[in-house]
Design a protein around this motif. Structure first.
Motif, PDB file in Angstrom:
ATOM      1  N   ASN A 142      -9.402  -3.162 -19.008  1.00  0.00           N
ATOM      2  CA  ASN A 142      -9.144  -4.337 -19.876  1.00  0.00           C
ATOM      3  C   ASN A 142      -7.724  -5.076 -19.498  1.00  0.00           C
ATOM      4  OD1 ASN A 142      -9.253  -5.658 -22.269  1.00  0.00           O
ATOM      5  ND2 ASN A 142      -8.198  -4.334 -23.571  1.00  0.00           N
ATOM      6  N   ARG A 143      -7.756  -5.437 -18.166  1.00  0.00           N
ATOM      7  CA  ARG A 143      -6.506  -6.029 -17.640  1.00  0.00           C
ATOM      8  C   ARG A 143      -7.081  -7.748 -16.922  1.00  0.00           C
ATOM      9  NH1 ARG A 143      -4.882  -2.289 -19.363  1.00  0.00           N
ATOM     10  NH2 ARG A 143      -2.993  -0.793 -18.535  1.00  0.00           N
ATOM     11  N   ASP A 144      -6.046  -8.653 -17.516  1.00  0.00           N
ATOM     12  CA  ASP A 144      -6.341  -9.996 -16.900  1.00  0.00           C
ATOM     13  C   ASP A 144      -6.287 -10.034 -15.453  1.00  0.00           C
ATOM     14  OD1 ASP A 144      -6.521 -12.487 -16.619  1.00  0.00           O
ATOM     15  OD2 ASP A 144      -5.117 -13.139 -18.043  1.00  0.00           O
ATOM     16  N   ASP A 155      -1.548   1.074 -13.541  1.00  0.00           N
ATOM     17  CA  ASP A 155      -2.198  -0.122 -13.024  1.00  0.00           C
ATOM     18  C   ASP A 155      -2.680  -0.128 -11.596  1.00  0.00           C
ATOM     19  OD1 ASP A 155      -2.727  -1.110 -15.668  1.00  0.00           O
ATOM     20  OD2 ASP A 155      -0.900  -2.537 -15.641  1.00  0.00           O
ATOM     21  N   MET A 156      -2.148   1.089 -10.892  1.00  0.00           N
ATOM     22  CA  MET A 156      -2.243   1.042  -9.521  1.00  0.00           C
ATOM     23  C   MET A 156      -3.600   1.034  -9.033  1.00  0.00           C
ATOM     24  SD  MET A 156       0.308   1.289  -7.682  1.00  0.00           S
ATOM     25  CE  MET A 156       1.169  -0.103  -8.837  1.00  0.00           C
ATOM     26  N   SER A 205       0.818  -1.337   0.024  1.00  0.00           N
ATOM     27  CA  SER A 205      -0.040   0.083  -0.133  1.00  0.00           C
ATOM     28  C   SER A 205       0.837   1.256  -0.124  1.00  0.00           C
ATOM     29  CB  SER A 205      -0.879   0.016   1.283  1.00  0.00           C
ATOM     30  OG  SER A 205      -1.986  -1.103   1.214  1.00  0.00           O
ATOM     31  N   LEU A 206       2.114   1.202   0.747  1.00  0.00           N
ATOM     32  CA  LEU A 206       2.776   2.435   0.635  1.00  0.00           C
ATOM     33  C   LEU A 206       3.363   2.607  -0.705  1.00  0.00           C
ATOM     34  CD1 LEU A 206       4.722   1.841   4.109  1.00  0.00           C
ATOM     35  CD2 LEU A 206       3.003   3.506   3.547  1.00  0.00           C
ATOM     36  N   VAL A 207       3.793   1.562  -1.337  1.00  0.00           N
ATOM     37  CA  VAL A 207       4.421   1.739  -2.566  1.00  0.00           C
ATOM     38  C   VAL A 207       3.266   2.319  -3.652  1.00  0.00           C
ATOM     39  CG1 VAL A 207       5.225   0.382  -4.905  1.00  0.00           C
ATOM     40  CG2 VAL A 207       6.391  -0.027  -2.332  1.00  0.00           C
ATOM     41  N   ALA A 208       1.912   1.757  -3.445  1.00  0.00           N
ATOM     42  CA  ALA A 208       1.003   2.209  -4.105  1.00  0.00           C
ATOM     43  C   ALA A 208       0.706   3.631  -3.949  1.00  0.00           C
ATOM     44  CB  ALA A 208      -0.394   1.392  -3.875  1.00  0.00           C
TER      45      ALA A 208
END
Length: 340
Positions: A334-336, A283-284, A213-216
């Motif tokens: 549109n992500r898997d 993509d976060m 979460s910190l990285v996000a």
């Protein structure tokens, strides 16, 4: 999602349940969990209200706050009659479930937020009513400190920074789950296999949620590069860390040693950094919904750890709703979902 994030601050219940023990280390860990969870609860609901206000018409009357009146009765019930403590916990859990359902429609979203507030407050009241009287002053002070800090943070962030603020609050849930798991094991070093399993799972999931979460937050806030972290052999690195974690888990279940728990906290924190760091900034949003789901499963582990029905129900709610939201987000972008 900000409401589910605030509800996941129910990790405060776990900290409250450990307060007042004879161990200074346990009290420190429990107190820390209460403070950071209170930041998440109050800050999360403040952010939720601000997000909802963005979609509110200027002349639109709003009376959903009146739902706080029955919520106040729910909070008072376990103190008026201790026999109502279990019932208060069940009703609080149902309110949290109803809160998520109400958020599906803008007409009922404001009411859903207030239902969530009442549910969390009721769950904490039921826990406080069962605490040793000597621990109540410390519990009140810790919640006031954390809640005050959360209110300030929630009000100061700009509207454009609200999504990354939610990500930052997720990290507090992970931290609370991790240190509560360690504290509970210190208090019950000779517990059975169920307690050991819940301890290692809460520790692991909490560590991944904390640093991930910190990285996000850093990527969304512009504090970190949004470029994916592409270390050589990163898939092998992930597989190696997972294998090491499985080894630590097996060793912990066999010996119940505190060393394995501390090592798990360090390893899972490293995994959180690498897993989320390997995802690009675009993509976060998908990562945040996954981490939201993780925070729910951390609550489930904590519920089994402390034999808390409220934590188990609320954690399951957040875990599954976060997973569903992840699927919706992946389809929209549109992500898997399996890659996510």
């Amino acid at each position: 999602m900000s409401v589910t994030n605030a509800i996941s601050g129910s990790t405060a219940i776990g900290g409250l349940m450990l307060l007042g023990s004879d161990s200074a280390a346990v009290n420190f860990l429990a107190g820390s969990a209460v403070v950071v969870s209170s930041v998440n609860i109050v800050g999360g609901f403040v952010v939720s209200q601000r997000m909802l206000d963005l979609f509110k018409k200027p002349d639109q009357p709003e009376y959903s706050y009146m739902l706080l009146a029955p919520g106040a009765l729910l909070v008072a019930a376990p103190f008026a009659d201790p026999a109502l403590i279990p019932a208060t916990g069940v009703v609080s859990s149902l309110l949290c479930i109803g809160s998520i359902g109400a958020l599906a429609n803008m007409k009922t979203a404001f009411g859903g937020a207030y239902m969530g507030m009442s549910g969390v407050a009721g769950g904490m009241a039921a826990t406080i009513a069962a605490m040793p009287p000597a621990a109540l002053p410390a519990a009140g002070a810790l919640m006031a400190i954390g809640g005050g800090g959360g209110a300030v943070l929630g009000k100061q962030v700009s509207p454009m920074a609200l999504p990354q603020t939610v990500a930052a609050f997720h990290s507090l849930v992970g931290l609370a789950a991790m240190i509560t798991s360690i504290g509970s094991h210190i208090l019950h070093p000779n517990a059975g296999s169920m307690h050991l399993s819940a301890s290692i799972l809460g520790d692991f999931i909490g560590g991944v949620t904390l640093t991930g979460s910190l990285v996000a937050f850093g990527k969304l806030n512009g504090s970190m590069s949004t470029t994916p972290l592409n270390l050589p052999g990163k898939n092998y690195l992930n597989a190696g860390m997972l294998a090491a974690q499985l080894g630590l888990g097996a060793s912990f279940l066999a010996t119940g040693g505190l060393t394995e728990l501390v090592a798990t906290a360090a390893l899972s924190s490293a995994m959180g950094v690498h897993l989320v760091g390997s995802v690009g900034g675009g993509d976060m949003p998908c990562c945040i919904t996954v981490l939201n789901s993780y925070s729910g499963w951390a609550l489930v582990a904590e519920g089994f750890l402390l034999n808390s029905i409220v934590l188990t129900i609320v954690g399951s709610l957040i875990g599954f709703s976060g997973a569903i939201l992840t699927k919706i987000m992946c389809d929209a972008m549109n992500r898997d979902i399996f890659n996510v």
